[in-house]
Each structure stands twice: as C-alpha cells, then as structure tokens.
Scaffold this active site. Structure first.
Site, PDB file in Angstrom:
ATOM      1  N   GLY A   1      -4.942  33.846  91.288  1.00 59.93           N
ATOM      2  CA  GLY A   1      -4.354  33.363  92.535  1.00 59.93           C
ATOM      3  C   GLY A   1      -5.421  32.825  93.458  1.00 59.93           C
ATOM      4  O   GLY A   1      -6.574  33.270  93.417  1.00 59.93           O
TER       5      GLY A   1
ATOM      6  N   GLN B   1      -9.526  29.731 100.815  1.00 55.27           N
ATOM      7  CA  GLN B   1     -10.656  30.132  99.963  1.00 55.27           C
ATOM      8  C   GLN B   1     -11.487  28.937  99.503  1.00 55.27           C
ATOM      9  O   GLN B   1     -12.609  29.104  99.030  1.00 55.27           O
ATOM     10  CB  GLN B   1     -10.163  30.934  98.750  1.00 55.27           C
ATOM     11  CG  GLN B   1      -9.570  32.284  99.147  1.00 55.27           C
ATOM     12  CD  GLN B   1      -9.103  33.053  97.939  1.00 55.27           C
ATOM     13  OE1 GLN B   1      -7.983  32.879  97.479  1.00 55.27           O
ATOM     14  NE2 GLN B   1      -9.972  33.896  97.390  1.00 55.27           N
TER      15      GLN B   1
ATOM     16  N   CYS C   1     -10.807  39.765  94.229  1.00 52.52           N
ATOM     17  CA  CYS C   1     -10.638  38.534  95.004  1.00 52.52           C
ATOM     18  C   CYS C   1     -11.793  37.597  94.687  1.00 52.52           C
ATOM     19  O   CYS C   1     -12.948  38.025  94.645  1.00 52.52           O
ATOM     20  CB  CYS C   1     -10.633  38.886  96.494  1.00 52.52           C
ATOM     21  SG  CYS C   1     -10.381  37.457  97.560  1.00 52.52           S
ATOM     22  N   LEU C   2     -11.460  36.319  94.470  1.00 49.29           N
ATOM     23  CA  LEU C   2     -12.518  35.354  94.141  1.00 49.29           C
ATOM     24  C   LEU C   2     -13.502  35.192  95.299  1.00 49.29           C
ATOM     25  O   LEU C   2     -14.618  34.738  95.100  1.00 49.29           O
ATOM     26  CB  LEU C   2     -11.900  33.996  93.767  1.00 49.29           C
ATOM     27  CG  LEU C   2     -11.079  33.994  92.473  1.00 49.29           C
ATOM     28  CD1 LEU C   2     -10.434  32.628  92.250  1.00 49.29           C
ATOM     29  CD2 LEU C   2     -11.934  34.385  91.277  1.00 49.29           C
TER      30      LEU C   2
ATOM     31  N   HIS D   1      -1.150  39.600  98.398  1.00 48.95           N
ATOM     32  CA  HIS D   1      -2.603  39.402  98.536  1.00 48.95           C
ATOM     33  C   HIS D   1      -2.889  37.983  99.036  1.00 48.95           C
ATOM     34  O   HIS D   1      -3.680  37.784  99.958  1.00 48.95           O
ATOM     35  CB  HIS D   1      -3.256  39.657  97.172  1.00 48.95           C
ATOM     36  CG  HIS D   1      -4.728  39.382  97.106  1.00 48.95           C
ATOM     37  ND1 HIS D   1      -5.650  40.348  96.752  1.00 48.95           N
ATOM     38  CD2 HIS D   1      -5.451  38.254  97.331  1.00 48.95           C
ATOM     39  CE1 HIS D   1      -6.869  39.808  96.792  1.00 48.95           C
ATOM     40  NE2 HIS D   1      -6.767  38.539  97.122  1.00 48.95           N
ATOM     41  N   GLU D   2      -2.210  37.001  98.433  1.00 52.13           N
ATOM     42  CA  GLU D   2      -2.485  35.600  98.794  1.00 52.13           C
ATOM     43  C   GLU D   2      -1.900  35.252 100.170  1.00 52.13           C
ATOM     44  O   GLU D   2      -2.526  34.509 100.936  1.00 52.13           O
ATOM     45  CB  GLU D   2      -1.943  34.656  97.717  1.00 52.13           C
ATOM     46  CG  GLU D   2      -2.538  34.841  96.317  1.00 52.13           C
ATOM     47  CD  GLU D   2      -4.055  34.782  96.282  1.00 52.13           C
ATOM     48  OE1 GLU D   2      -4.676  34.161  97.170  1.00 52.13           O
ATOM     49  OE2 GLU D   2      -4.642  35.399  95.368  1.00 52.13           O
TER      50      GLU D   2
ATOM     51  N   HIS E   1      -4.189  36.222 102.814  1.00 54.56           N
ATOM     52  CA  HIS E   1      -5.272  35.251 103.036  1.00 54.56           C
ATOM     53  C   HIS E   1      -4.881  34.218 104.093  1.00 54.56           C
ATOM     54  O   HIS E   1      -5.699  33.799 104.900  1.00 54.56           O
ATOM     55  CB  HIS E   1      -5.600  34.485 101.754  1.00 54.56           C
ATOM     56  CG  HIS E   1      -6.613  35.162 100.878  1.00 54.56           C
ATOM     57  ND1 HIS E   1      -7.882  35.471 101.300  1.00 54.56           N
ATOM     58  CD2 HIS E   1      -6.550  35.562  99.587  1.00 54.56           C
ATOM     59  CE1 HIS E   1      -8.558  36.044 100.307  1.00 54.56           C
ATOM     60  NE2 HIS E   1      -7.760  36.114  99.253  1.00 54.56           N
TER      61      HIS E   1
HETATM   62 ZN   LIG Z   1      -8.166  36.987  97.439  1.00 56.64          ZN
END
Ligand SMILES: [Zn+2]
Length: 173
Positions: free
Chosen positions: A46, A51, A94-95, A136-137, A140
């Site tokens: 995701g 990001q 998380c990236l 989660h997304e 963000h």
């Molecule tokens: Zn993340």
C-alpha cells in the site's frame, strides 16, 4: 511511468493533511501510475500519495499473494463510513519507516466510501488485512503514522533512531 522517491521518517511532510482530489485528470492518472510502479518496486502492498511527497488524498494498494495475479486497487478521497467495535491486531510496517514492524490494534472491519480511477463513487466493506491496510493508508492522508498507535516509549525510540539515521545521511552527503 516513473519511480518516485518515497519520503521517510522524520520527513515533516508525512504529518501533512492531504487535500481532497478535485478533478481526475491526466496528471492525477500519471501520479497513480507512478505510485503503483513505486509501490511494486519497493516492494510494498500500500502507498499513500503523501509518501511520494504529494499531499493528495490518493491511495494505491495490492493485496494479492505472491502466486496470485496482480490486483491493483486505487482509492481516491477515501472516507471511513463505519468501523466495527471488534478489534484486530496485525504486525504493520510502512515504506516510510523501513524495516520497522510492530503490532497495531485497529477496528477489525470498516466500510469505506471512495472514488475509483474513473471518478465513480464506490463503497466497500473490508475486513482482515484489507481493513488494516485501508486504515493504515487513510491515516497517512491525515498525517497519522502507524507508530502513533503504539506505545509512547516505542514510538519515541523509533523516531529517535530514524532522526539519527537522517542526520548521518546528511553528514555523509
Ligand atoms: Zn505507511
């Protein structure tokens, strides 16, 4: 399509509240294509637009298992309409906080409204990993990170670690 740089903790942009998408135009479609390429390249399941430094309410996701065909999903202006009282715990990563994983408890099920790639209104009921990933997304898009859901002590520790690493990288540059 192009790979974009994924911003990482402690980049302050991760704390921005992203703006709703007005028009789904060629530029937005390019962003979505780039987000998929960046997400698959990372690899991750995701990605939120912020990001890659773009404060727009756009999420890409693909929860297909390794032996399954790709299942790219886009959520534009997603909104949580309902969440269950029942909670579920998943280990999240998380990236933007690479190689850090921690268990997070969230509502087990959510109902989400969003626009698809063509701008059509959609609603979806999600549970399991899908529900966790959507939450989660969507976090963000509101400047919230999964480490905000863990203990203060653990959060302070991971923020310190990434701040140090960023300083070291700066010194080396
Ligand atoms: Zn993340």
């Amino acid at each position: 399509m192009a790979l974009r740089d994924i911003i990482k903790l402690p980049d302050k942009r991760l704390r921005l509240v992203s703006k709703p998408v007005g028009k789904i135009d060629a530029e937005l479609r390019r962003l979505i294509d780039d987000m998929f390429e960046t997400m698959y390249g990372a690899p991750g399941i995701g990605l939120a637009a912020i990001q890659v430094g773009i404060a727009k309410r756009v999420i890409t996701m693909d929860l297909a298992k390794k032996d399954e065909p790709r299942d790219p999903q886009v959520f534009i202006n997603p909104e949580i309409l309902w969440c269950s009282e029942e909670r579920a715990t998943y280990e999240e990563g998380c990236l933007s906080i690479p190689e850090y994983y921690e268990e997070v408890e969230r509502p087990a099920q959510v109902k989400v409204a969003y626009l698809d790639r063509d701008g059509a209104k959609q609603e979806i009921d999600a549970n399991g990993l899908f529900a966790t990933c959507l939450q989660h997304e969507i976090d963000h898009l509101n400047g919230v990170l999964f480490i905000d859901h863990i203990s203060k002590l653990k959060r302070a520790r991971v923020i310190k670690k990434f701040a140090k690493a960023a300083k070291r990288a700066e010194a080396d540059a």
